[in-house]
Design a protein around this motif. Structure first.
Motif, short mmCIF file in Angstrom:
data_model
loop_
_atom_site.label_atom_id
_atom_site.label_comp_id
_atom_site.label_asym_id
_atom_site.label_seq_id
_atom_site.Cartn_x
_atom_site.Cartn_y
_atom_site.Cartn_z
N GLY A 207 0.83 -1.20 0.00
CA GLY A 207 0.00 0.00 0.00
C GLY A 207 0.86 1.26 0.00
O GLY A 207 1.77 1.40 0.82
N VAL A 208 0.56 2.18 -0.91
CA VAL A 208 1.35 3.41 -1.07
C VAL A 208 0.44 4.61 -0.89
O VAL A 208 -0.73 4.60 -1.31
CB VAL A 208 2.02 3.45 -2.46
CG1 VAL A 208 2.85 4.72 -2.63
CG2 VAL A 208 2.88 2.21 -2.69
N SER A 209 0.97 5.68 -0.27
CA SER A 209 0.22 6.92 -0.11
C SER A 209 1.19 8.08 0.00
O SER A 209 2.39 7.94 -0.25
CB SER A 209 -0.71 6.84 1.11
OG SER A 209 -1.62 7.94 1.11
N ASN A 210 0.68 9.24 0.39
CA ASN A 210 1.47 10.46 0.44
C ASN A 210 2.45 10.46 1.61
O ASN A 210 2.25 9.80 2.61
CB ASN A 210 0.56 11.68 0.60
CG ASN A 210 -0.61 11.68 -0.35
OD1 ASN A 210 -1.63 11.07 -0.08
ND2 ASN A 210 -0.48 12.38 -1.47
N GLY A 211 3.49 11.28 1.45
CA GLY A 211 4.39 11.54 2.56
C GLY A 211 5.41 10.44 2.78
O GLY A 211 5.91 9.81 1.86
N ILE A 212 5.71 10.19 4.06
CA ILE A 212 6.75 9.25 4.46
C ILE A 212 6.12 8.00 5.05
O ILE A 212 5.18 8.06 5.84
CB ILE A 212 7.68 9.90 5.51
CG1 ILE A 212 8.45 11.05 4.86
CG2 ILE A 212 8.64 8.89 6.09
CD1 ILE A 212 9.42 10.64 3.80
N LEU A 213 6.65 6.85 4.67
CA LEU A 213 6.20 5.59 5.23
C LEU A 213 6.69 5.49 6.67
O LEU A 213 7.89 5.49 6.95
CB LEU A 213 6.73 4.41 4.41
CG LEU A 213 6.30 3.02 4.85
CD1 LEU A 213 4.79 2.85 4.76
CD2 LEU A 213 7.02 1.96 4.01
N GLN A 214 5.73 5.41 7.60
CA GLN A 214 6.06 5.35 9.02
C GLN A 214 6.36 3.93 9.49
O GLN A 214 7.08 3.72 10.46
CB GLN A 214 4.90 5.91 9.86
CG GLN A 214 4.51 7.33 9.49
CD GLN A 214 5.62 8.32 9.78
OE1 GLN A 214 6.01 8.51 10.94
NE2 GLN A 214 6.16 8.93 8.73
N GLY A 215 5.77 2.97 8.78
CA GLY A 215 6.00 1.59 9.17
C GLY A 215 5.03 0.65 8.50
O GLY A 215 4.01 1.07 7.94
N VAL A 216 5.37 -0.63 8.52
CA VAL A 216 4.50 -1.68 8.00
C VAL A 216 4.21 -2.65 9.13
O VAL A 216 5.13 -3.22 9.73
CB VAL A 216 5.16 -2.42 6.82
CG1 VAL A 216 4.21 -3.50 6.28
CG2 VAL A 216 5.56 -1.45 5.72
N ASP A 217 2.94 -2.80 9.48
CA ASP A 217 2.53 -3.65 10.60
C ASP A 217 2.00 -4.98 10.09
O ASP A 217 1.32 -5.04 9.05
CB ASP A 217 1.42 -2.97 11.41
CG ASP A 217 1.81 -1.58 11.88
OD1 ASP A 217 2.99 -1.38 12.22
OD2 ASP A 217 0.93 -0.69 11.88
N VAL A 218 2.30 -6.04 10.81
CA VAL A 218 1.70 -7.34 10.53
C VAL A 218 0.38 -7.39 11.28
O VAL A 218 0.34 -7.39 12.52
CB VAL A 218 2.62 -8.49 10.99
CG1 VAL A 218 1.92 -9.83 10.80
CG2 VAL A 218 3.93 -8.45 10.21
N VAL A 219 -0.73 -7.39 10.54
CA VAL A 219 -2.05 -7.43 11.16
C VAL A 219 -2.38 -8.86 11.58
O VAL A 219 -2.82 -9.11 12.70
CB VAL A 219 -3.12 -6.87 10.21
CG1 VAL A 219 -4.52 -6.97 10.84
CG2 VAL A 219 -2.80 -5.42 9.84
N ASP A 220 -2.17 -9.79 10.67
CA ASP A 220 -2.34 -11.20 10.97
C ASP A 220 -1.58 -11.97 9.88
O ASP A 220 -0.77 -11.40 9.15
CB ASP A 220 -3.82 -11.60 11.05
CG ASP A 220 -4.62 -11.22 9.82
OD1 ASP A 220 -4.04 -11.22 8.72
OD2 ASP A 220 -5.81 -10.91 9.95
N THR A 221 -1.86 -13.24 9.73
CA THR A 221 -1.07 -14.06 8.79
C THR A 221 -1.35 -13.72 7.34
O THR A 221 -0.60 -14.14 6.45
CB THR A 221 -1.39 -15.54 9.02
OG1 THR A 221 -2.80 -15.76 8.86
CG2 THR A 221 -0.95 -15.98 10.41
N THR A 222 -2.41 -12.96 7.06
CA THR A 222 -2.76 -12.67 5.66
C THR A 222 -2.79 -11.18 5.33
O THR A 222 -2.91 -10.82 4.17
CB THR A 222 -4.15 -13.25 5.32
OG1 THR A 222 -5.15 -12.63 6.15
CG2 THR A 222 -4.16 -14.76 5.51
N ARG A 223 -2.67 -10.32 6.34
CA ARG A 223 -2.83 -8.88 6.10
C ARG A 223 -1.67 -8.07 6.67
O ARG A 223 -1.10 -8.43 7.70
CB ARG A 223 -4.14 -8.37 6.72
CG ARG A 223 -5.41 -8.95 6.10
CD ARG A 223 -6.65 -8.42 6.79
NE ARG A 223 -6.69 -8.79 8.21
CZ ARG A 223 -7.48 -8.22 9.11
NH1 ARG A 223 -8.30 -7.24 8.75
NH2 ARG A 223 -7.47 -8.62 10.37
#
Length: 695
Positions: A207-223
């Motif tokens: 997923g991409v959006s404006n500004g600076i990427l603050q982090g990528v979180d593991v929501v669960d095993t598929t997301r």
């Protein structure tokens, strides 16, 4: 933005036709005195309540949006999300807040500062949050909106789900006013805010959006959740999401105060060295445009390009969506980061301030990029950017029609030419100074057409309505025909030039300075003439000898629909020389005044009057006309008082063909030759009589 017009049909969603890399690029996305004028302009703007940071309108000033949403593009077009709007109240007794969210979404929750409140849906787009208490001026509130529904694309696409080479995607493109098709917000260009966007998506996608990427979180095993943050003010239509199986590569832009990341997101099937290199040209374009526009506006964040399904490009703040790998589109969209993102059009009527400026950025890149041929490259690019039609206005009066807002001819190309012509009028120093002033006044805010005109006029040092009114608010463009001849009078050679505006009668008169190039003895000379007459206008120009070549607007600085030569037709007589010269002293003992015309004239003594400026006494005179030399001689009385006098030549003086004298002298500098280029107008020639010894 550059979007192919063929994709925009009746305001409905464009098909996701892919623009292959081999496709051609798509169409349409005194110093102290100057300082005083600038200070006066800014003082006036401040008195009207203007601030350079924000330009909020209505009853609230939105400070921030915190959007969190989830998409599952491989199964459906569902969006589930929450947006928290933080805003400051500007109106007393405030108890309702209007925001936009399309009716295909269910509002699952609505909380004001943590308390559940009710809402009223006014129509398919507008929702009113009903406050449970009235809020006072400067109170800051937080409105949390939960929503859920299936997305529907409108406009240029707005929010699209699909697949490429089997991989699912979601891409948004909210311009002009379709943010509400995928998230709830106060959709008003003039109310900029800070934003953070969290995108939850399948972990096979990014997923991409404006500004600076603050982090990528593991929501669960598929997301996974991608968290982005913008710390610069942004308008709603410039917020975006892009979700697919991107490959990511990076670069670094080094500038005078440090460095900035360049972030690229490309589809795997297009991840080729040639395509990467095409996008990475952005680094050089950044440096070139920064040298003309000032530092890149978002240096503390990034510049990025991501691949999307829309044909062309879209200048989402800090991240351009790109439908191909074109150099010109790369330059166009980067230009938008200044003109569209940093300074945003206040209304969609003012879209030319976005698109015209970005279009001219393409030309400036051609002119100033490393290895460029300079003026030749500029001329070639402007030729390629000529509008296919000029019969509409640059100012967009009909903003309900998306096709008209993004008209290739009227919102992109014609305004690009307006800037090109303005540069010719102001000169490079004042033109790029105007852009610097415009940026300083409206950076991280919004501006309308009148704002830009005021900034340009402050640099110019006078009114520019003669330029902007016909070119921005009216329709059309001039068509020129010109003819030349030469003559000698009083031992001086004169170039005779006839210029005619021949455009449609429904178009206005265009007053323009036009370059005139003459070649004499192998030496080329440039000067400017002012043309402001619909019909014929004549110029009598002193030259050293008869020119071997004459050309009008040789470097094509004027958007003319025609520029053709024709046989010269003789025009009005003008006064080309006099003794004494205008404002000079009559000191000869013979008390004779000589008046030299460039052509033979029909005249009588009655057309010439000599009078005392103080007493208005008319002096007797002897009149003589030398037809061979095209010269009139006036002999004054033997007894004259010292003082200020003037010769008045009536426009009853005509050429032998009966064309009336063109006699006016400038009120600012009484210089010869006389005239404003059109027949009619008396000459008032001031002089001072200074008696000499024995007279």
């Amino acid at each position: 933005m550059l979007i192919r017009k063929l994709l925009v049909v009746c305001g409905l969603a464009a098909s996701a036709a892919w623009a292959l890399p081999s496709d051609p690029a798509p169409d349409g996305c005194g110093k102290s005195a100057a300082a005083e004028r600038w200070a006066e302009m800014m003082s006036r703007k401040r008195s009207e309540g203007f601030t350079t940071a924000f330009r909020a309108v209505g009853e609230t000033d939105v400070l921030a949006n915190s959007l969190s949403l989830e998409v599952t593009p491989q199964t459906n077009k569902r969006i589930v999300g929450t947006n928290i709007i933080t805003a400051r109240v500007l109106s007393p007794g405030f108890n309702q807040f209007r925001f936009q969210l399309d009716s295909n979404y269910t509002i699952t929750s609505l909380k004001l500062d943590g308390r559940t409140i009710t809402f009223t849906r006014e129509d398919s787009r507008n929702v009113v949050a009903n406050f449970d208490v009235a809020y006072g001026v400067n109170t800051v509130f937080s409105l949390q909106i939960g929503y859920d529904g299936l997305a529907t694309a409108v406009g240029l696409g707005s929010i699209e789900f699909g697949t490429h080479s089997g991989a699912p995607y979601v891409f948004s493109l909210s311009e002009p006013y379709y943010a509400s098709t995928w998230w709830p917000t106060k959709d008003d260009n003039t109310d900029k805010f800070l934003a953070d966007v969290a995108i939850t998506c399948p972990n096979t996608l990014k997923g991409v959006s404006n500004g600076i990427l603050q982090g990528v979180d593991v929501v669960d095993t598929t997301r996974s959740r991608y968290r982005w943050k913008s710390n610069y003010p942004i308008s709603p239509y410039l917020v975006f999401i892009a979700v697919t199986n991107f490959n990511n590569f990076t670069d670094t832009y080094t500038h005078s105060t440090g460095s900035m990341p360049l972030d690229y997101w490309i589809w795997p099937e297009y991840d080729l060295t040639a395509n990467r290199n095409a996008w990475k040209t952005a680094k050089t374009i950044l440096g070139t445009l920064s040298s003309k526009y000032g530092p890149y506006p978002f240096l503390n964040e990034k510049y990025g390009i991501y691949q999307f399904t829309f044909s062309g490009g879209m200048e989402h703040q800090t991240s351009t969506g790109m439908g191909g790998f074109w150099e010109s589109v790369n330059a166009h969209e980067l230009g938008h980061q200044w003109w569209g993102d940093l300074v945003t059009c206040a209304t969609w009527s003012d879209i030319w301030l976005n698109e015209g400026f970005a279009t001219y950025s393409e030309a400036l890149w051609s002119e100033f990029k490393p290895g460029s041929t300079g003026l030749a490259a500029l001329k070639s690019t402007m030729s390629s950017l000529r509008p296919s039609s000029v019969n509409g206005s640059v100012y967009c009066y009909v903003t309900t029609d998306v096709n008209r807002i993004f008209s290739t001819s009227f919102s992109y190309r014609k305004p690009g030419w307006v800037l090109h012509m303005l540069r010719s009028i102001l000169g490079d120093t004042a033109f790029f100074g105007t852009l610097a002033d415009y940026r300083a006044a409206y950076g991280y805010s919004t501006a309308d057409t009148e704002d830009f005109i005021a900034v340009a006029e402050a640099r110019y040092g006078g009114s520019l309505r003669w330029f902007f009114d016909p070119w921005i608010y009216d329709i059309g463009a001039p068509s020129y025909t010109y003819g030349t001849s030469a003559t000698t009078a009083g031992g001086q050679t004169y170039l005779l030039l006839q210029v005619s505006q021949k455009q449609s009668a429904s178009y206005p008169k265009f007053r323009m300075p036009i370059d005139l190039q003459t070649t004499i003895g192998g030496v080329t000379t440039r000067r400017k003439i002012w043309n402001n007459a619909v019909g014929d206008q004549w110029y009598v120009i002193p030259v050293s000898a008869t020119p071997s070549a004459v050309s009008l607007d040789p470097d094509t600085w004027v958007l003319a629909t025609g520029l053709t030569t024709a046989a010269y037709v003789a025009g009005p007589p003008v006064l080309v020389a006099s003794t004494p010269a205008p404002g000079g002293n009559l000191a000869n003992r013979s008390r004779t005044i000589t008046l030299q015309f460039q052509s033979a004239v029909n005249a009588t003594s009655a057309a010439f009057t000599v009078r005392n400026k103080l007493t208005s006494e008319v002096l007797p005179k002897a009149y003589a006309y030398d037809a061979t030399n095209k010269r009139v001689t006036l002999t004054l009385p033997s007894k004259m008082a010292e003082g200020e006098y003037e010769v008045v030549i009536a426009d009853t003086v005509t050429s032998t063909a009966g064309v009336a004298l063109d006699g006016e002298l400038s009120a600012f500098a009484a210089t010869l030759p006389s005239g404003n280029g059109t027949p009619g107008g008396a000459t008032v020639l001031p002089f001072r009589y200074v008696p000499t010894k024995g007279s």
